[in-house]
Design an enzyme around this catalytic site. Structure first.
Site, PDB file in Angstrom:
ATOM      1  N   GLU A 259      65.689  61.556 100.000  1.00 49.66           N
ATOM      2  CA  GLU A 259      65.505  62.293  98.758  1.00 49.66           C
ATOM      3  C   GLU A 259      66.204  61.577  97.617  1.00 49.66           C
ATOM      4  OE1 GLU A 259      66.568  66.564  96.602  1.00 49.66           O
ATOM      5  OE2 GLU A 259      66.991  66.278  98.732  1.00 49.66           O
ATOM      6  N   LYS A 391      72.081  77.016 116.239  1.00 44.87           N
ATOM      7  CA  LYS A 391      70.872  76.507 115.559  1.00 44.87           C
ATOM      8  C   LYS A 391      69.997  77.618 114.986  1.00 44.87           C
ATOM      9  CE  LYS A 391      70.620  72.306 118.404  1.00 44.87           C
ATOM     10  NZ  LYS A 391      71.710  72.559 119.339  1.00 44.87           N
ATOM     11  N   ASP A 467      74.363  66.601 115.371  1.00 47.03           N
ATOM     12  CA  ASP A 467      73.103  67.236 115.728  1.00 47.03           C
ATOM     13  C   ASP A 467      72.475  67.785 114.449  1.00 47.03           C
ATOM     14  OD1 ASP A 467      71.005  68.751 116.652  1.00 47.03           O
ATOM     15  OD2 ASP A 467      72.112  69.669 118.300  1.00 47.03           O
ATOM     16  N   HIS A 565      65.386  63.957  88.202  1.00 47.26           N
ATOM     17  CA  HIS A 565      64.498  63.714  89.335  1.00 47.26           C
ATOM     18  C   HIS A 565      63.352  62.774  88.957  1.00 47.26           C
ATOM     19  CE1 HIS A 565      65.570  66.020  92.963  1.00 47.26           C
ATOM     20  NE2 HIS A 565      66.280  66.753  92.124  1.00 47.26           N
TER      21      HIS A 565
END
Length: 579
Positions: A259, A391, A467, A565
């Site tokens: 990004e 998670k 993770d 951006h």
């Protein structure tokens, strides 16, 4: 040599199908697709006829059999109309099974790879054949589509040059003789296994993997711990934000992301914190959790075990049993919740420098084995009952914490807010109240009272071998901003109750991720103070989130978000010229 060869289909006169021009073959295939072998009708009409016949006679027979049962008439006594319906039912079933099941049957009954005909002198031929090599798992049920020439050429496999021995292994993998997952154990060479698996995959799917790199990676390092059946690796650029001045030390924070603007924005936040004198980070709690679910014959028995586990007099005994699994894992607490006759037991323990999921799971298993003696009617339904919670966004992690619970704060001077962040203290405080607090509450957010904490957490996790799925609960964060010193300066803080990180095990042992950990000075396990490296890493994550929150909120407040951006997240290259 054309790698798209198929087993040669024999005609009724036992003559092999000879290749013709591509246009003629496509014309023949289209003509064959329009006709039906069962009736002299177009294929779609034949299918519709047999479908209608099948459902009609089924309804008729079921209706008749129901009447016979009501009237006590034997089912084997059939009328002429029922006999005709049975014949029609059998005929429609035979047609439908033959039409829709032929590809599955032919995927099982197929010639050996040795009987395939390969012609080197006609590389652009396409053989139209129903027989095909076996495809692993669900691939066998995917219907084979005969491609046209202009669509096949871009899909050629990219690995063309292999040894004769490797070529034979590729053919056996394609044919299903050797399972793809067994290549490493059979060959003893992880890199070679990845290359063969990759080539076999390209031939099976007829799709190119030319953009996925294969060379330059240590496949031995992932065997049995990080990834199964590799065919290459994905490249993610790593940028550096900082220096981040945190608790008196400077850190250059590696961030793996695709990004644009993210690293630049976090870097600006780090600059503001540095100029303001740095940030302070405090570790509130350190404990990984695992919560099995057990079932009893009654709610009373479940309550008996709950009282036993939560009795302080029994904790030392349970902790002794739990701690046998590891020299670093130490049981800290047990919390239980009942749902009917089901009991959820949430164990929390310290795990040293490891993230600790496997460590705590082994300790939980020891305790369950121990409890089965005094509670023989206990039925262990699962080692994890989602009361952990791993998670997944969960209030239990937001309230009680999981992994490392951290709070990080900084006081940014008014002149720094104006010169570096290009906004004002009052604007930031108001925007934080409306966006991060009120706006998130309006949305019913769970742990999401922030601007973009998960952006920074994900980037640091990917760079340091954590993770990435645990970004879900690790990004629980509430951002607070308040005007201090008579409204001149800005006090900003982030509170993150469940940062799950480790500096040993899993992806932290890979070369790239290990290098990023080494850059932060937290590589491996701390010998002087076990667990200190992972705790420092958690504070770095929180400090980086603080920098990212400062910069993004300032950009929104100053109306610079879209402009930045467009500057950093849009390519200005003329892609038509590159093509």
């Amino acid at each position: 040599m054309d790698v798209r060869q198929r087993p040669v289909k024999h005609q009724t006169d036992h003559q092999s199908l000879k290749p013709t021009k591509a246009g003629e073959l496509q014309h023949q295939a289209l003509n064959q697709a329009k006709a039906s072998d069962a009736l002299p009708l177009p294929l779609y009409l034949t299918n519709g006829l047999f479908f209608t016949m099948f459902f009609t006679v089924m309804y008729f027979l079921l209706h008749r059999w129901r009447e016979k049962i009501r009237n006590s008439v034997p089912l084997h006594v059939v009328t002429l109309s029922e006999l005709a319906a049975l014949v029609s039912l059998v005929a429609s079933v035979i047609y439908l099974v033959g039409f829709f099941g032929i590809d599955f049957v032919q995927s099982i009954i197929r010639p050996s790879p040795d009987s395939w005909e390969i012609e080197d002198d006609t590389p652009e031929q396409i053989m139209i054949d129903d027989d095909k090599p076996v495809k692993p798992c669900g691939q066998a049920l995917i219907p084979h589509i005969v491609p046209t020439l202009d669509k096949v050429k871009p899909s050629l496999p990219t690995i063309q040059h292999t040894s004769d021995e490797d070529e034979e292994i590729v053919k056996m993998v394609v044919a299903g003789t050797i399972p793809s997952y067994a290549l490493e154990s059979k060959l003893g060479d992880c890199k070679r296994a990845a290359g063969i698996r990759r080539l076999a995959l390209e031939r099976i799917t007829e799709k190119s993997l030319s953009g996925l790199p294969l060379d330059g990676f240590d496949y031995d390092s992932i065997l049995g711990q990080c990834c199964e059946m590799p065919v290459g690796y994905v490249q993610i650029p790593v940028g550096i934000a900082g220096p981040l001045l945190l608790n008196g030390a400077e850190f250059s924070v590696p961030m793996a992301t695709t990004e644009g603007c993210l690293v630049a924005s976090t870097n600006r936040g780090c600059k503001a914190i540095y100029v303001a004198g740095g940030a302070t980070c405090i570790l509130l709690k350190d404990g990984m959790t695992r919560a099995p679910v057990v079932r009893f014959g009654s709610a009373k028995r479940a309550a008996d075990l709950k009282q036993f586990l939560e009795d302080p007099l029994n904790f030392d005994t349970i902790a002794t049993v739990f701690n046998k699994s590891s020299r670093f894992g130490r049981l800290q607490s047990i919390r239980c919740a009942i749902s009917g006759k089901n009991l959820y037991i949430r164990f929390c323990c310290s795990t040293g420098d490891a993230m600790g999921m496997n460590m705590v799971s082994k300790g939980v298993q020891n305790v369950l084995d121990f409890l089965s003696t005094d509670f023989p009617d206990m039925d262990v339904m699962g080692i994890s009952g989602n009361y952990c919670s791993d998670k997944k966004p969960a209030a239990v992690n937001w309230i009680e914490g999981r992994g490392k619970s951290v709070v990080c704060e900084a006081v940014i001077k008014e002149e720094v807010v104006q010169k570096v962040l290009k906004t004002t203290v009052a604007a930031l405080v108001e925007l934080n109240m409306l966006k991060n607090l009120t706006g998130s509450a309006m949305a019913g957010a769970l742990g999401g009272f922030n601007a973009h904490a998960s952006n920074i957490v994900s980037a640091v996790y990917l760079a340091t071998g954590q993770d990435p799925a645990q970004n879900v609960e690790s990004s629980h964060c509430i951002t607070m901003m308040e005007a201090v010193n008579d409204g001149k300066d800005l006090h900003v803080s982030v509170t993150m109750p469940s940062i799950e990180v480790g500096t040993v095990g899993g992806g932290t042992q890979l070369a790239s991720q290990s290098a990023c950990l080494n850059l932060l000075g937290v590589k491996g396990a701390s010998k002087a103070e076990p667990g200190s490296n992972s705790r420092v890493l958690a504070t770095i994550v929180a400090g980086s989130v603080l920098a990212g929150e400062l910069s993004l909120m300032s950009a929104i407040s100053a109306g610079q978000l879209v402009k930045s951006h467009m500057k950093y997240n849009r390519s200005t290259r003329d892609m038509s010229k590159l093509t």
